[in-house]
Every structure is written in C-alpha cells, then in structure tokens.
Design a protein around this motif. Structure first.
Motif, mmCIF file in Angstrom:
data_model
loop_
_atom_site.group_PDB
_atom_site.id
_atom_site.type_symbol
_atom_site.label_atom_id
_atom_site.label_comp_id
_atom_site.label_asym_id
_atom_site.label_seq_id
_atom_site.Cartn_x
_atom_site.Cartn_y
_atom_site.Cartn_z
ATOM 1 N N ASP A 41 31.554 -7.630 18.073
ATOM 2 C CA ASP A 41 30.480 -8.373 18.747
ATOM 3 C C ASP A 41 29.119 -7.862 18.296
ATOM 4 O O ASP A 41 28.803 -6.680 18.495
ATOM 5 N N GLY A 42 28.316 -8.730 17.724
ATOM 6 C CA GLY A 42 26.950 -8.368 17.378
ATOM 7 C C GLY A 42 26.832 -7.422 16.198
ATOM 8 O O GLY A 42 25.764 -6.855 15.954
ATOM 9 N N VAL A 43 27.926 -7.213 15.483
ATOM 10 C CA VAL A 43 27.919 -6.271 14.357
ATOM 11 C C VAL A 43 28.319 -7.018 13.085
ATOM 12 O O VAL A 43 29.264 -7.822 13.101
ATOM 13 N N ASP A 44 27.613 -6.779 12.000
ATOM 14 C CA ASP A 44 27.978 -7.397 10.728
ATOM 15 C C ASP A 44 29.107 -6.608 10.064
ATOM 16 O O ASP A 44 29.197 -5.386 10.236
ATOM 17 N N PRO A 45 29.931 -7.292 9.268
ATOM 18 C CA PRO A 45 30.939 -6.544 8.508
ATOM 19 C C PRO A 45 30.274 -5.586 7.520
ATOM 20 O O PRO A 45 29.108 -5.772 7.163
ATOM 21 N N TRP A 66 34.991 -3.686 9.515
ATOM 22 C CA TRP A 66 33.861 -3.441 10.414
ATOM 23 C C TRP A 66 33.620 -1.938 10.581
ATOM 24 O O TRP A 66 34.586 -1.151 10.520
ATOM 25 N N PRO A 67 32.361 -1.565 10.794
ATOM 26 C CA PRO A 67 32.071 -0.135 11.023
ATOM 27 C C PRO A 67 32.367 0.224 12.470
ATOM 28 O O PRO A 67 32.005 -0.519 13.381
ATOM 29 N N VAL A 68 33.043 1.342 12.700
ATOM 30 C CA VAL A 68 33.274 1.825 14.068
ATOM 31 C C VAL A 68 33.020 3.328 14.115
ATOM 32 O O VAL A 68 32.972 4.001 13.073
ATOM 33 N N ALA A 69 32.860 3.804 15.348
ATOM 34 C CA ALA A 69 32.807 5.257 15.571
ATOM 35 C C ALA A 69 34.021 5.601 16.415
ATOM 36 O O ALA A 69 34.384 4.851 17.330
ATOM 37 N N ILE A 70 34.675 6.695 16.059
ATOM 38 C CA ILE A 70 35.830 7.157 16.843
ATOM 39 C C ILE A 70 35.549 8.600 17.210
ATOM 40 O O ILE A 70 35.513 9.470 16.338
ATOM 41 N N GLY A 71 35.311 8.838 18.512
ATOM 42 C CA GLY A 71 34.842 10.163 18.904
ATOM 43 C C GLY A 71 33.538 10.426 18.167
ATOM 44 O O GLY A 71 32.611 9.624 18.225
ATOM 45 N N MET A 72 33.490 11.504 17.414
ATOM 46 C CA MET A 72 32.260 11.867 16.682
ATOM 47 C C MET A 72 32.281 11.374 15.234
ATOM 48 O O MET A 72 31.339 11.599 14.489
ATOM 49 N N GLU A 73 33.381 10.740 14.828
ATOM 50 C CA GLU A 73 33.540 10.356 13.412
ATOM 51 C C GLU A 73 33.219 8.882 13.190
ATOM 52 O O GLU A 73 33.467 8.051 14.060
ATOM 53 N N LYS A 74 32.755 8.581 11.986
ATOM 54 C CA LYS A 74 32.618 7.181 11.593
ATOM 55 C C LYS A 74 33.906 6.756 10.891
ATOM 56 O O LYS A 74 34.537 7.550 10.207
ATOM 57 N N SER A 75 34.261 5.492 11.071
ATOM 58 C CA SER A 75 35.464 5.000 10.431
ATOM 59 C C SER A 75 35.284 3.513 10.136
ATOM 60 O O SER A 75 34.256 2.919 10.465
ATOM 61 N N LEU A 76 36.285 2.946 9.512
ATOM 62 C CA LEU A 76 36.288 1.509 9.255
ATOM 63 C C LEU A 76 37.410 0.886 10.056
ATOM 64 O O LEU A 76 38.476 1.489 10.205
ATOM 65 N N LEU A 77 37.170 -0.338 10.526
ATOM 66 C CA LEU A 77 38.217 -1.124 11.183
ATOM 67 C C LEU A 77 38.597 -2.245 10.226
ATOM 68 O O LEU A 77 37.737 -3.047 9.831
ATOM 69 N N LEU A 78 39.867 -2.270 9.812
ATOM 70 C CA LEU A 78 40.313 -3.321 8.888
ATOM 71 C C LEU A 78 40.592 -4.601 9.662
ATOM 72 O O LEU A 78 41.259 -4.582 10.682
ATOM 73 N N GLY A 79 40.093 -5.702 9.136
ATOM 74 C CA GLY A 79 40.407 -7.006 9.696
ATOM 75 C C GLY A 79 39.151 -7.753 10.100
ATOM 76 O O GLY A 79 38.095 -7.135 10.241
ATOM 77 N N HIS A 109 33.907 6.206 2.278
ATOM 78 C CA HIS A 109 34.404 6.241 3.655
ATOM 79 C C HIS A 109 35.603 7.185 3.758
ATOM 80 O O HIS A 109 36.387 7.322 2.817
ATOM 81 N N ALA A 110 35.737 7.795 4.948
ATOM 82 C CA ALA A 110 36.804 8.783 5.126
ATOM 83 C C ALA A 110 38.134 8.142 5.476
ATOM 84 O O ALA A 110 39.198 8.645 5.092
ATOM 85 N N GLY A 111 38.090 7.055 6.241
ATOM 86 C CA GLY A 111 39.360 6.479 6.676
ATOM 87 C C GLY A 111 39.206 5.092 7.255
ATOM 88 O O GLY A 111 38.094 4.599 7.471
ATOM 89 N N ILE A 112 40.368 4.476 7.481
ATOM 90 C CA ILE A 112 40.426 3.107 8.002
ATOM 91 C C ILE A 112 41.435 3.085 9.146
ATOM 92 O O ILE A 112 42.501 3.703 9.045
ATOM 93 N N VAL A 113 41.102 2.374 10.204
ATOM 94 C CA VAL A 113 42.076 2.153 11.277
ATOM 95 C C VAL A 113 42.275 0.646 11.445
ATOM 96 O O VAL A 113 41.443 -0.154 11.011
#
Ligand SMILES: CC(C)(COP(=O)(O)OP(=O)(O)OC[C@H]1O[C@@H](n2cnc3c(N)ncnc32)[C@H](O)[C@@H]1OP(=O)(O)O)[C@@H](O)C(=O)NCCC(=O)NCCS
Length: 179
Positions: A41-45, A66-79, A109-113
């Motif tokens: 929502d409201g975020v560009d890929p 999409w860019p996400v934060a998980i805890g203190m880390e940045k990650s990517l969300l596939l899809g 990027h470090a990882g993808i979820v």
C-alpha cells in the motif's frame, strides 16, 4: 522439444496496465485483502527488479519485488508473480524469478522473503523460514513463509515484524491518496 520463443525483459512504463490486468486475472480483487498487499500500500516496487515475459509483443508474465523491513533489517518481498493461465508450464515463472533474483543480488540486497508454495519456490532456492521468526501484518500460514539469502554462505537471520520500509504515496484508511 520446441525452441523457446519468449523473452524476459525489464518492465517498461507502457507494460503497467497489462501487468495490472494480469494480476487482476491471476489473483482477483480478493488479493487486496492479503497481508502482502498491506506491505505494498502506497509503496512503489523496487526499481530495476520488475521483469516481464513477452512473446510476439504479447505480455505473458510479470514479476515485481517490494521493499520491506523485517525487525532491523531491510529485505525484499517477492511478488506478485503471475503468468497468463494459458501459458503456464513453459518455464516462464521460474525464468522471471531467476531474472529478478539475479538483479536483486546485483543490486546488493541481502535476501528475499515471500508467502507461497514451498514445492514451487524451492526450485529457485527458497526455503521455509522457521515458524515464529517473522510475522506478517495479518494472518499468514507460517508454513508458507519462505526466504532466500542472496549472499554466498550467509544464512538469512531475519527476525521480527515485516513492515513497509518506506511510504512513497501516503494513503488514507479508505485508500484515497493524501493530497
Ligand atoms: C505460479 C505461477 C507463476 C507458475 O508459473 P509457470 O510459468 O506455470 O511456472 P513454470 O512453468 O516456471 O513452472 C512450472 C512447474 O512448477 C510447478 N508448479 C507451478 N505452480 C506450483 C505450485 N503452486 N506448487 C508446486 N508446484 C508448482 C508446475 O507443476 C510445473 O512443474 P513441472 O516443471 O514439473 O511440470 C503460475 O501458475 C501463476 O501465475 N499462478 C497464479 C498466480 C500465483 O499463484 N502466483 C504465485 C503467488 S504465491
């Protein structure tokens, strides 16, 4: 075996309406209720990680991250990852993911979820994240939470809430853009 006649290329601005139609046809209007969509929502890929599969000028498949934060880390969300229903089983979904994963690694990027079927995504290296380590906003089957480390010999150690890592277009609770 027939020769592959489709290609993967970066998504262009002109592809956007076709990608929207493909996602609508593949996931239906119910997709907006999914946890993963709260994170979009409201975020560009992420720029440079959106790819399409095309054949004779026709759009056959699409992937975005999409860019996400998980805890203190940045990650990517596939899809979303989607392939036209009459084109499935030609290897397009896997090829789109390989292009996206390679580009994500090149961007550092470090990882993808993702949230999806393990038997499919294991084909490009995803593995289940131990239940309880990461939490999506809203209900998600923990067995469908998968991750992929993009760094050689480095395990994903993600832990915590999955959140939006930035907001590009603020929206009101009813979905209207904030002027
Ligand atoms: C999932 C999807 C992207 C796969 O695209 P595709 O181009 O058909 O995939 P590929 O041709 O690369 O791979 C097909 C193989 O994966 C398998 N596969 C596809 N979806 C699968 C799933 N959900 N679980 C397990 N295996 C799956 C197929 O059986 C096929 O196996 P085979 O190679 O042994 O015959 C496509 O079916 C689709 O768009 N589905 C609707 C949207 C969707 O569910 N997206 C994923 C969101 S999590």
């Amino acid at each position: 075996m027939s020769e592959q006649s489709w290609q993967i290329r970066p998504e262009s601005t002109e592809d956007a309406p076709l990608v929207a139609a493909l996602n609508e046809a593949s996931f239906g209007p119910g997709r907006y209720a999914k946890s993963a969509y709260r994170l979009r929502d409201g975020v560009d890929p992420v720029a440079g990680l959106s790819f399409v599969a095309v054949e004779n000028g026709e759009l056959l498949g699409s992937i975005r991250f999409w860019p996400v934060a998980i805890g203190m880390e940045k990650s990517l969300l596939l899809g979303p990852l989607a392939v036209q229903c009459d084109q499935r089983g030609r290897g397009i979904g896997i090829a789109l993911m390989k292009s996206g994963i390679e580009a994500a690694r090149a961007q550092g990027h470090a990882g993808i979820v993702l949230v999806g079927d393990e038997p499919y995504y294991v084909r490009v290296g995803f593995a289940r994240i131990a239940p309880g380590r990461i939490h999506f906003p809203g209900p998600v089957d923990p067995e469908r939470i998968l991750g992929l480390s993009l760094r050689q010999n480095v395990m994903l150690t993600l832990k915590g809430e999955v959140r939006r890592s930035r907001i590009d277009h603020p929206v009101c609770a009813d979905g209207a853009a904030v002027g």
